[in-house]
Write a protein that holds these residues in place. Structure first.
Motif, PDB file in Angstrom:
ATOM      1  N   PRO A   1      19.283 -14.515  23.393  1.00  0.00           N
ATOM      2  CA  PRO A   1      19.744 -15.197  24.601  1.00  0.00           C
ATOM      3  C   PRO A   1      18.579 -15.859  25.311  1.00  0.00           C
ATOM      4  CG  PRO A   1      19.665 -12.821  24.952  1.00  0.00           C
ATOM      5  CD  PRO A   1      19.392 -13.050  23.490  1.00  0.00           C
ATOM      6  N   ASN A   2      18.715 -17.126  25.612  1.00  0.00           N
ATOM      7  CA  ASN A   2      17.668 -17.870  26.315  1.00  0.00           C
ATOM      8  C   ASN A   2      17.934 -17.794  27.805  1.00  0.00           C
ATOM      9  OD1 ASN A   2      15.799 -19.645  27.279  1.00  0.00           O
ATOM     10  ND2 ASN A   2      16.418 -21.389  26.014  1.00  0.00           N
ATOM     11  N   ASP A   3      17.019 -17.202  28.558  1.00  0.00           N
ATOM     12  CA  ASP A   3      17.230 -17.065  29.991  1.00  0.00           C
ATOM     13  C   ASP A   3      16.898 -18.335  30.748  1.00  0.00           C
ATOM     14  OD1 ASP A   3      14.522 -17.157  29.901  1.00  0.00           O
ATOM     15  OD2 ASP A   3      14.164 -15.116  30.634  1.00  0.00           O
ATOM     16  N   GLY A   4      16.458 -19.377  30.043  1.00  0.00           N
ATOM     17  CA  GLY A   4      16.198 -20.652  30.686  1.00  0.00           C
ATOM     18  C   GLY A   4      14.837 -20.783  31.301  1.00  0.00           C
ATOM     19  N   THR A   5      14.027 -19.740  31.259  1.00  0.00           N
ATOM     20  CA  THR A   5      12.707 -19.821  31.890  1.00  0.00           C
ATOM     21  C   THR A   5      11.701 -20.525  31.008  1.00  0.00           C
ATOM     22  OG1 THR A   5      12.105 -17.652  30.996  1.00  0.00           O
ATOM     23  CG2 THR A   5      13.143 -17.694  33.161  1.00  0.00           C
ATOM     24  N   GLN A   6      11.988 -20.601  29.684  1.00  0.00           N
ATOM     25  CA  GLN A   6      11.089 -21.291  28.768  1.00  0.00           C
ATOM     26  C   GLN A   6      11.911 -22.198  27.873  1.00  0.00           C
ATOM     27  OE1 GLN A   6       8.422 -18.708  26.614  1.00  0.00           O
ATOM     28  NE2 GLN A   6       8.616 -17.128  28.140  1.00  0.00           N
ATOM     29  N   PRO A   7      11.370 -23.313  27.476  1.00  0.00           N
ATOM     30  CA  PRO A   7      12.098 -24.140  26.512  1.00  0.00           C
ATOM     31  C   PRO A   7      12.220 -23.430  25.187  1.00  0.00           C
ATOM     32  CG  PRO A   7       9.864 -24.984  26.861  1.00  0.00           C
ATOM     33  CD  PRO A   7      10.072 -23.913  27.883  1.00  0.00           C
ATOM     34  N   ALA A   8      13.295 -23.742  24.485  1.00  0.00           N
ATOM     35  CA  ALA A   8      13.551 -23.046  23.216  1.00  0.00           C
ATOM     36  C   ALA A   8      12.413 -23.221  22.233  1.00  0.00           C
ATOM     37  CB  ALA A   8      14.870 -23.554  22.612  1.00  0.00           C
ATOM     38  N   ALA A   9      11.804 -24.389  22.256  1.00  0.00           N
ATOM     39  CA  ALA A   9      10.756 -24.645  21.278  1.00  0.00           C
ATOM     40  C   ALA A   9       9.571 -23.731  21.458  1.00  0.00           C
ATOM     41  CB  ALA A   9      10.317 -26.101  21.402  1.00  0.00           C
ATOM     42  N   SER A  10       9.273 -23.363  22.721  1.00  0.00           N
ATOM     43  CA  SER A  10       8.108 -22.513  22.963  1.00  0.00           C
ATOM     44  C   SER A  10       8.352 -21.088  22.545  1.00  0.00           C
ATOM     45  CB  SER A  10       7.747 -22.552  24.454  1.00  0.00           C
ATOM     46  OG  SER A  10       8.742 -21.902  25.216  1.00  0.00           O
ATOM     47  N   GLN A  11       9.659 -20.727  22.410  1.00  0.00           N
ATOM     48  CA  GLN A  11       9.970 -19.349  22.039  1.00  0.00           C
ATOM     49  C   GLN A  11      10.067 -19.178  20.535  1.00  0.00           C
ATOM     50  OE1 GLN A  11      13.606 -18.494  24.099  1.00  0.00           O
ATOM     51  NE2 GLN A  11      12.615 -18.197  26.049  1.00  0.00           N
ATOM     52  N   ALA A  12      10.253 -20.295  19.835  1.00  0.00           N
ATOM     53  CA  ALA A  12      10.485 -20.208  18.394  1.00  0.00           C
ATOM     54  C   ALA A  12       9.318 -19.542  17.697  1.00  0.00           C
ATOM     55  CB  ALA A  12      10.712 -21.608  17.823  1.00  0.00           C
ATOM     56  N   GLY A  13       9.622 -18.540  16.882  1.00  0.00           N
ATOM     57  CA  GLY A  13       8.598 -17.878  16.082  1.00  0.00           C
ATOM     58  C   GLY A  13       7.751 -16.910  16.856  1.00  0.00           C
ATOM     59  N   LYS A  14       8.013 -16.707  18.163  1.00  0.00           N
ATOM     60  CA  LYS A  14       7.167 -15.829  18.959  1.00  0.00           C
ATOM     61  C   LYS A  14       7.887 -14.547  19.361  1.00  0.00           C
ATOM     62  CE  LYS A  14       4.188 -19.463  20.835  1.00  0.00           C
ATOM     63  NZ  LYS A  14       3.602 -20.055  22.046  1.00  0.00           N
ATOM     64  N   GLN A  15       9.187 -14.477  19.130  1.00  0.00           N
ATOM     65  CA  GLN A  15       9.932 -13.284  19.461  1.00  0.00           C
ATOM     66  C   GLN A  15      10.441 -12.633  18.185  1.00  0.00           C
ATOM     67  OE1 GLN A  15      12.974 -13.705  22.336  1.00  0.00           O
ATOM     68  NE2 GLN A  15      11.738 -14.805  23.805  1.00  0.00           N
ATOM     69  N   ALA A  16      10.600 -11.318  18.199  1.00  0.00           N
ATOM     70  CA  ALA A  16      11.178 -10.623  17.052  1.00  0.00           C
ATOM     71  C   ALA A  16      12.601 -11.098  16.842  1.00  0.00           C
ATOM     72  CB  ALA A  16      11.156  -9.118  17.300  1.00  0.00           C
ATOM     73  N   GLU A  17      12.968 -11.316  15.582  1.00  0.00           N
ATOM     74  CA  GLU A  17      14.306 -11.790  15.282  1.00  0.00           C
ATOM     75  C   GLU A  17      15.260 -10.612  15.134  1.00  0.00           C
ATOM     76  OE1 GLU A  17      13.368 -15.821  12.750  1.00  0.00           O
ATOM     77  OE2 GLU A  17      13.410 -13.871  11.732  1.00  0.00           O
ATOM     78  N   ASP A  18      16.495 -10.805  15.604  1.00  0.00           N
ATOM     79  CA  ASP A  18      17.542  -9.817  15.401  1.00  0.00           C
ATOM     80  C   ASP A  18      18.269 -10.154  14.113  1.00  0.00           C
ATOM     81  OD1 ASP A  18      16.949  -8.507  17.691  1.00  0.00           O
ATOM     82  OD2 ASP A  18      18.544  -9.394  18.897  1.00  0.00           O
ATOM     83  N   LEU A  19      18.287  -9.227  13.181  1.00  0.00           N
ATOM     84  CA  LEU A  19      18.979  -9.425  11.918  1.00  0.00           C
ATOM     85  C   LEU A  19      20.163  -8.479  11.837  1.00  0.00           C
ATOM     86  CD1 LEU A  19      15.953  -9.648   9.449  1.00  0.00           C
ATOM     87  CD2 LEU A  19      17.212 -11.533  10.501  1.00  0.00           C
ATOM     88  N   VAL A  20      21.291  -8.985  11.364  1.00  0.00           N
ATOM     89  CA  VAL A  20      22.460  -8.132  11.156  1.00  0.00           C
ATOM     90  C   VAL A  20      22.908  -8.256   9.712  1.00  0.00           C
ATOM     91  CG1 VAL A  20      23.246  -8.286  13.548  1.00  0.00           C
ATOM     92  CG2 VAL A  20      24.074  -9.942  11.882  1.00  0.00           C
ATOM     93  N   PRO A  21      23.388  -7.164   9.122  1.00  0.00           N
ATOM     94  CA  PRO A  21      23.897  -7.254   7.746  1.00  0.00           C
ATOM     95  C   PRO A  21      25.067  -8.229   7.694  1.00  0.00           C
ATOM     96  CG  PRO A  21      23.755  -4.976   8.504  1.00  0.00           C
ATOM     97  CD  PRO A  21      23.515  -5.819   9.683  1.00  0.00           C
ATOM     98  N   LEU A  22      25.203  -8.893   6.574  1.00  0.00           N
ATOM     99  CA  LEU A  22      26.253  -9.895   6.405  1.00  0.00           C
ATOM    100  C   LEU A  22      27.150  -9.468   5.247  1.00  0.00           C
ATOM    101  CD1 LEU A  22      27.110 -12.621   7.572  1.00  0.00           C
ATOM    102  CD2 LEU A  22      25.611 -13.745   5.924  1.00  0.00           C
ATOM    103  N   VAL A  23      28.428  -9.266   5.539  1.00  0.00           N
ATOM    104  CA  VAL A  23      29.377  -8.836   4.515  1.00  0.00           C
ATOM    105  C   VAL A  23      30.654  -9.657   4.644  1.00  0.00           C
ATOM    106  CG1 VAL A  23      28.506  -6.466   4.369  1.00  0.00           C
ATOM    107  CG2 VAL A  23      30.290  -7.021   6.015  1.00  0.00           C
ATOM    108  N   PRO A  24      31.346  -9.925   3.535  1.00  0.00           N
ATOM    109  CA  PRO A  24      32.610 -10.670   3.617  1.00  0.00           C
ATOM    110  C   PRO A  24      33.734  -9.774   4.138  1.00  0.00           C
ATOM    111  CG  PRO A  24      32.126 -10.091   1.347  1.00  0.00           C
ATOM    112  CD  PRO A  24      30.944  -9.642   2.147  1.00  0.00           C
TER     113      PRO A  24
END
Length: 707
Positions: free
Chosen positions: A454-477
């Protein structure tokens, strides 16, 4: 003032039930020890004070009589004997009956039933809600507000672009300088807005969906809140029917089961009928019961169970059981069956729910008018449910009411799966994603999807890219659990549609063929042909010819875990900043009392006179609040008789703490003995008020004088 008293009565209704529930639990566990006796005394004392606060002198008097008896035991350091335990139980029954409208006479169980059932004096203005449920509701509201704020910011960006385009129209020389660069810059901004809009698409629907589900959850009540008083009622009916020595033991199971208040309360009257009927038709003499190897007293069991979307309430007894010959004769006499037609017990027992059916020879105050069981059947039909009677083995009767757990509409996400329409409950949905095929991560050979932060709007999305831990969820059909267990991930237009759901803090992304819509549908019980009824407990209809099978998220997750696909998931919890509480300048009064009714009354009075109020349930909580609070408490108004730390101990602890010793303390208690007053004043109290002569004007004047 009538409105205030109505509100206090609603609060008292919840409080007295809680006191009675705890005391009954202590008594049921066996002869109370000194600690158990002290807890019973404290709760009876609190019950008395709360009854006084809401002007119920009869309840106050009953509690006061038991309080005196318990006080005598405590003074003698004696434990309660059988007579004392009976006095406690009888007092609880009396309070229950005083707080419940007395049932007009009738019949209620085996093959007959009659009079209108009792109606609880419950005030629906207040309900008890677990703190965890309130937290979830607040979280849902916060999610909705966050999405609304993001939409506002997105709209502001659109308006900025519109202003820039107008500026270019009025100053075309800007385009002449470097039109390609200007056009490219505006195009990039527009694409950024478009991507943001794509990410936010459906967020408001999901937030509203979750909020609706949480609000619905708040309306749920436990069975105990509706059926808890029936044991006392059963004992009174047994005495009326069999004399002062007649007794009945009532056993309750599943009282923690929760469902909608409206459904549970609609079942109360039918269950009261069934309990009464069990006593009237199941009654046997003590000698006969012992001869047949039964206990001396009639046993009645009320069991509540929840299966899928069906609620079952079963009332059983170990009495005489239904007289099939009498039922057959009565049914033939009323023309319900042919006199010579051979009928099974199941068919005969179904006849007892017909209007006017009764096997009793004459009517009395409890039975014989042939109204009761037809009322039970009608109540079940009104709830789109069923009722059935069965013979128990070796003796007795069981009547089971089965109704849909909810008749309310549910908000679901409609998805397509192998030509079927499936509904996913909105309360568990956290994200709706379109994941491109080349963006799917593989960890140990298992597919995972990236959940956007969730982007709280305090930083542009581009500045956050690659700098925060990613949330991964398992993917199943999803189709792997509804249809073909070997189904592949469904890919359309180079991407997979994913519904990320969360159950018990665990998230999983279920890939669906197509997301259709968010709809509010009426869900009812169904056995879905070709589907697992455990996984698909409900069915709804978009149109008359188009069923929607509603999946159980709990069962879906359970089966996903069995596949062994739950490892390697990375979760990141982001704590929200604590809200800033504005400073208020009204004097702050702390009210300390273990009775919620008394606390509510004093809080209402103080707030109406312009004071801020904070509450504590006993001295220990009050002391902790005083020591940790960032705001100064101006006056403490405390009861004396409380659990853990009483008022005298709280007063002594405050006097011993240099940071708290200057706070004036007012003791307000029902203990009006001279020794108690002297002890309080010598201990440092600035005033001593008695609840017996409670006058809100005196309380306000006392606090004004101390300030």
């Amino acid at each position: 003032m009538d409105t205030l008293r109505d509100e206090l009565l609603a609060v008292f209704d919840a409080e007295y039930r809680d006191h009675l529930r705890v005391i009954r639990g202590i008594v049921a566990a066996g002869c109370p020890d000194a600690q158990g006796l002290a807890e019973i005394f404290r709760r009876v004392h609190s019950l008395k004070g709360a009854a006084r606060a809401v002007e119920l002198p009869v309840v106050e008097g009953v509690a006061h009589a038991l309080e005196n008896r318990l006080s005598t035991l405590q003074a003698a350091r004696a434990l309660p004997d059988e007579a004392d335990l009976k006095a406690i139980t009888d007092t609880l029954d009396e309070v229950d009956l005083l707080m419940t409208a007395a049932p007009a006479g009738a019949d209620t169980h085996a093959p007959d039933e009659d009079a209108p059932a009792a109606t609880a004096m419950e005030n629906p203005a207040y309900v008890q809600v677990p703190v965890a449920r309130l937290d979830a509701l607040a979280s849902a509201v916060h999610d909705l507000m966050s999405v609304a704020e993001r939409h506002e910011r997105l709209w502001a960006q659109v308006m900025d672009l519109l202003d820039e385009s107008r500026a270019v129209m009025h100053a075309p020389e800007r385009m002449r300088a470097d039109p390609v660069a200007e056009f490219a810059r505006m195009t990039r901004r527009l694409m950024t807005v478009g991507r943001e809009r794509e990410l936010m698409s459906g967020q408001i629907d999901r937030a509203l969906l979750r909020l609706g589900e949480e609000v619905h959850a708040v309306t749920l009540v436990p069975a105990e809140s509706v059926f808890g008083s029936l044991a006392a009622m059963a004992r009174r009916i047994a005495r009326e029917h069999g004399g002062p020595d007649a007794g009945v033991d009532v056993h309750m199971y599943g009282m923690e089961v929760q469902t909608e208040r409206r459904v549970m309360q609609a079942l109360r009257d039918p269950v009261v009928h069934l309990v009464r009927n069990a006593i009237v038709h199941g009654h046997e003499t003590r000698a006969r019961r012992l001869k047949e190897g039964k206990s001396e007293r009639l046993n009645i069991t009320i069991a509540v169970t929840l299966t899928g979307v069906r609620l079952q309430v079963a009332v059983s007894d170990d009495g005489r059981g239904p007289d099939l010959q009498a039922i057959a004769a009565r049914a033939a006499g009323q023309g319900l069956v042919h006199a010579d037609a051979p009928l099974e017990a199941r068919q005969l027992l179904a006849r007892v729910f017909e209007p006017g059916f009764s096997t009793r020879g004459q009517a009395d105050t409890l039975a014989g008018r042939g109204v009761g069981l037809s009322v039970v059947a009608e109540a079940a039909r009104a709830l789109h449910g069923t009722v059935r009677m069965e013979q128990r083995q070796p003796a007795g009767t069981t009547v089971t009411l089965t109704v849909p757990v909810s008749q309310r509409q549910r908000t679901v996400l409609l998805v397509e799966n192998a030509g079927q329409s499936l509904g996913l409950p909105g309360r568990v949905i956290r994200h709706l994603l379109r994941v491109r095929r080349d963006e799917i991560r593989l960890l140990n050979g298992a597919p995972f999807a990236v959940v956007p932060h969730p982007n709280d709007g305090t930083q542009p999305a581009a500045s956050q890219a690659g700098k925060q831990a990613e949330d991964l969820v398992p993917l199943v059909p999803l189709r792997a659990f509804v249809g073909d267990e070997n189904a592949p991930l469904p890919v359309r237009d180079g991407a997979v549609s994913v519904v990320v759901m969360e159950v018990d803090g665990v998230r999983c992304g279920f890939a669906v063929e197509r997301m259709v819509d968010v709809r509010t549908l009426l869900v009812s019980d169904a056995t879905a042909v070709g589907l697992d009824s455990e996984l698909v407990p409900g069915i709804a209809w978009q149109r008359e010819d188009q069923p929607v099978f509603i999946l159980s998220p709990d069962r879906l997750f359970a089966r996903w875990r069995l596949r062994g696909n739950g490892g390697g998931v990375c979760f990141s919890d982001v704590d929200e900043a604590a809200p800033v509480v504005p400073v208020r300048h009204a004097p702050l009064v702390m009210v300390v009392d273990d009775s919620i009714t008394t606390r509510t009354l004093q809080k209402t009075i103080l707030q109406s006179h312009g004071y801020d109020v904070c509450l504590a349930v006993d001295g220990e909580e009050a002391l902790a609040m005083l020591q940790q609070s960032s705001r100064h408490v101006d006056v403490v108004v405390t009861d004396v008789e409380m659990p853990r730390m009483d008022g005298f101990a709280l007063l002594a602890a405050m006097r011993a703490d240099p940071h708290l010793s200057g706070i004036p303390v007012v003791l307000m208690t029902s203990r009006d003995e001279g020794d108690d007053v002297r002890r309080g004043m010598e201990g440092g109290a600035r005033a001593y008020l008695t609840k017996q002569k409670f006058d809100q004007g005196e309380l306000i004047d006392t606090i004004k004088g101390l300030l």
